[in-house]
Design an enzyme around this catalytic site. Structure first.
Site, PDB file in Angstrom:
ATOM      1  N   ASN A  29       0.863  -1.182   0.000  1.00  0.00           N
ATOM      2  CA  ASN A  29       0.000   0.000   0.000  1.00  0.00           C
ATOM      3  C   ASN A  29       0.894   1.224   0.000  1.00  0.00           C
ATOM      4  OD1 ASN A  29      -1.788   2.064   0.514  1.00  0.00           O
ATOM      5  ND2 ASN A  29      -2.365   1.354   2.570  1.00  0.00           N
ATOM      6  N   TRP A  30       0.938   1.897  -1.146  1.00  0.00           N
ATOM      7  CA  TRP A  30       1.826   3.062  -1.238  1.00  0.00           C
ATOM      8  C   TRP A  30       1.238   4.300  -0.560  1.00  0.00           C
ATOM      9  CZ3 TRP A  30       4.619   3.501  -6.685  1.00  0.00           C
ATOM     10  CH2 TRP A  30       5.516   2.433  -6.806  1.00  0.00           C
ATOM     11  N   LYS A  31      -0.049   4.225  -0.185  1.00  0.00           N
ATOM     12  CA  LYS A  31      -0.703   5.395   0.433  1.00  0.00           C
ATOM     13  C   LYS A  31      -0.522   6.615  -0.470  1.00  0.00           C
ATOM     14  CE  LYS A  31      -0.070   3.131   4.846  1.00  0.00           C
ATOM     15  NZ  LYS A  31       0.063   3.231   6.306  1.00  0.00           N
ATOM     16  N   HIS A  52      -9.396   1.072   5.287  1.00  0.00           N
ATOM     17  CA  HIS A  52      -8.101   1.273   5.955  1.00  0.00           C
ATOM     18  C   HIS A  52      -8.298   2.235   7.128  1.00  0.00           C
ATOM     19  CE1 HIS A  52      -3.976   2.466   6.711  1.00  0.00           C
ATOM     20  NE2 HIS A  52      -3.596   1.408   6.039  1.00  0.00           N
ATOM     21  N   GLU A  97      -6.666   4.637   8.101  1.00  0.00           N
ATOM     22  CA  GLU A  97      -6.460   6.047   7.758  1.00  0.00           C
ATOM     23  C   GLU A  97      -7.700   6.636   7.091  1.00  0.00           C
ATOM     24  OE1 GLU A  97      -2.764   5.414   5.694  1.00  0.00           O
ATOM     25  OE2 GLU A  97      -1.851   4.851   7.607  1.00  0.00           O
ATOM     26  N   GLU A 122      -4.877  -4.852  10.739  1.00  0.00           N
ATOM     27  CA  GLU A 122      -3.874  -3.814  10.905  1.00  0.00           C
ATOM     28  C   GLU A 122      -4.115  -3.070  12.223  1.00  0.00           C
ATOM     29  OE1 GLU A 122      -2.049  -2.697   6.791  1.00  0.00           O
ATOM     30  OE2 GLU A 122      -3.629  -1.299   7.310  1.00  0.00           O
ATOM     31  N   SER A 127       3.920  -2.180  10.194  1.00  0.00           N
ATOM     32  CA  SER A 127       5.373  -2.252  10.392  1.00  0.00           C
ATOM     33  C   SER A 127       5.983  -3.597   9.989  1.00  0.00           C
ATOM     34  CB  SER A 127       5.729  -1.905  11.840  1.00  0.00           C
ATOM     35  OG  SER A 127       5.342  -0.568  12.131  1.00  0.00           O
ATOM     36  N   GLY A 174       3.002  -1.129   4.186  1.00  0.00           N
ATOM     37  CA  GLY A 174       3.019   0.281   3.839  1.00  0.00           C
ATOM     38  C   GLY A 174       4.412   0.737   3.447  1.00  0.00           C
ATOM     39  N   GLY A 175       5.096   1.357   4.386  1.00  0.00           N
ATOM     40  CA  GLY A 175       6.388   1.972   4.101  1.00  0.00           C
ATOM     41  C   GLY A 175       7.386   1.078   3.374  1.00  0.00           C
TER      42      GLY A 175
HETATM   43  P1  13P Z   1       3.364   0.342   7.530  1.00  0.00           P
HETATM   44  O1  13P Z   1       3.834  -0.940   6.896  1.00  0.00           O
HETATM   45  O2  13P Z   1       4.059   1.559   6.991  1.00  0.00           O
HETATM   46  O3  13P Z   1       3.331   0.254   9.006  1.00  0.00           O
HETATM   47  O4  13P Z   1       1.825   0.555   7.050  1.00  0.00           O
HETATM   48  C1  13P Z   1       0.949  -0.492   7.170  1.00  0.00           C
HETATM   49  C2  13P Z   1      -0.292  -0.148   6.452  1.00  0.00           C
HETATM   50  O5  13P Z   1      -1.050   0.709   6.870  1.00  0.00           O
HETATM   51  C3  13P Z   1      -0.572  -0.844   5.189  1.00  0.00           C
HETATM   52  O6  13P Z   1      -1.875  -0.618   4.756  1.00  0.00           O
END
Ligand code: 13P
Length: 247
Positions: free
Chosen positions: A8-10, A92, A94, A162, A207, A228-229
């Site tokens: 997920n590149w957000k 999600h 967020e 998550e 993470s 994510g990251g």
């Molecule tokens: P991180 O891997 O950056 O913690 O993010 C997880 C996430 O929200 C994937 O949707």
């Protein structure tokens, strides 16, 4: 069941980031798991072109619950599909926090996604305050019941756990905590959709990185990751893909 490594590149990435997509495909032409990247919607079509002929699937990060209409700035599931998406992340944390998305809205979006031929990746997870209060399973169970369409099958649903407090923080639950939640999710999903639940991929997200992927993938009922990251760099995401392939 084919396991799933999802990125997920957000709100990260421009055309220059397509080099990472190409590097990922070049390094992992035939992984032992499914690979999915969810870049910003602006990049789906170009990423799909870059991924042509490869095993990499593309996905969106949200869609509207309606098929079309006067909803300025929104995207329908059919539009994402048209751009080359096969999946869409829904609910999600967020989106739930930034846009006030409710379980009912996520449910409606999931039905719209399936109707358009996309597989929804429905996200659930507790906040740190909820975990500290001993509410984790109650919160996640309610999110699952409210967000997952009852007609879901193994082919039309992916479920991601998550924990909100583990997203982007470098902190992760213990392996025992992940095991407890994933076993709970399998049971609760069985109560909601029946025997199909056995084949639904349950992803852990929060993470995940190359250094912890192998131990997380060894946890029962963890069928992949939502990253994510660490999905922004082909080297890191590729290492997670390799860990899942070996699991
Ligand atoms: P991180 O891997 O950056 O913690 O993010 C997880 C996430 O929200 C994937 O949707």
């Amino acid at each position: 069941m084919r396991k799933l490594a999802a990125g997920n590149w957000k709100m990260n990435g421009t055309a220059a980031s397509l080099a990472e997509v190409q590097a990922l495909i070049a390094a992992h032409p035939a992984p032992g798991c499914e690979m999915l990247l969810c870049p910003p919607a602006t990049l789906i079509a170009q990423a799909n072109w870059a991924a042509r002929g490869s095993i990499l699937a593309l996905g969106g990060q949200d869609c509207h619950a309606k098929a079309s209409g006067a909803h300025t700035g929104d995207l329908s599931a059919a539009m994402l599909k048209d751009a080359g998406a096969a999946y869409v992340i829904l609910g999600h944390s967020e989106r739930r926090a930034d846009h006030g998305e409710t379980d009912a809205l996520v449910h409606a979006k999931a039905e719209a996604a399936v109707a358009a031929g996309l597989v929804p990746v429905v996200c659930v997870g507790e906040t740190e305050a909820q975990r500290d209060a001993g509410e984790t399973l109650a919160v996640i169970g309610a999110q699952l019941d409210g967000s997952v369409p009852a007609a879901s099958t193994a082919a039309t649903l992916v479920l991601a756990y998550e924990p909100v407090w583990a997203i982007g923080t470098g902190r992760t639950p213990t392996l025992e905590q992940i095991a407890e939640v994933h076993a709970f999710l399998r049971d609760r999903l069985t109560a909601r959709i029946g025997a199909e639940a056995a084949g639904v991929r349950l992803l852990y997200g929060g993470s995940v990185k190359p250094s912890n992927a192998t131990e997380i993938f060894a946890v029962p009922h963890v069928d992949g990751a939502l990253v994510g990251g660490a999905s922004l760099k082909a080297a890191d995401f590729g290492a997670i893909v390799a860990a899942l392939s070996a699991a």
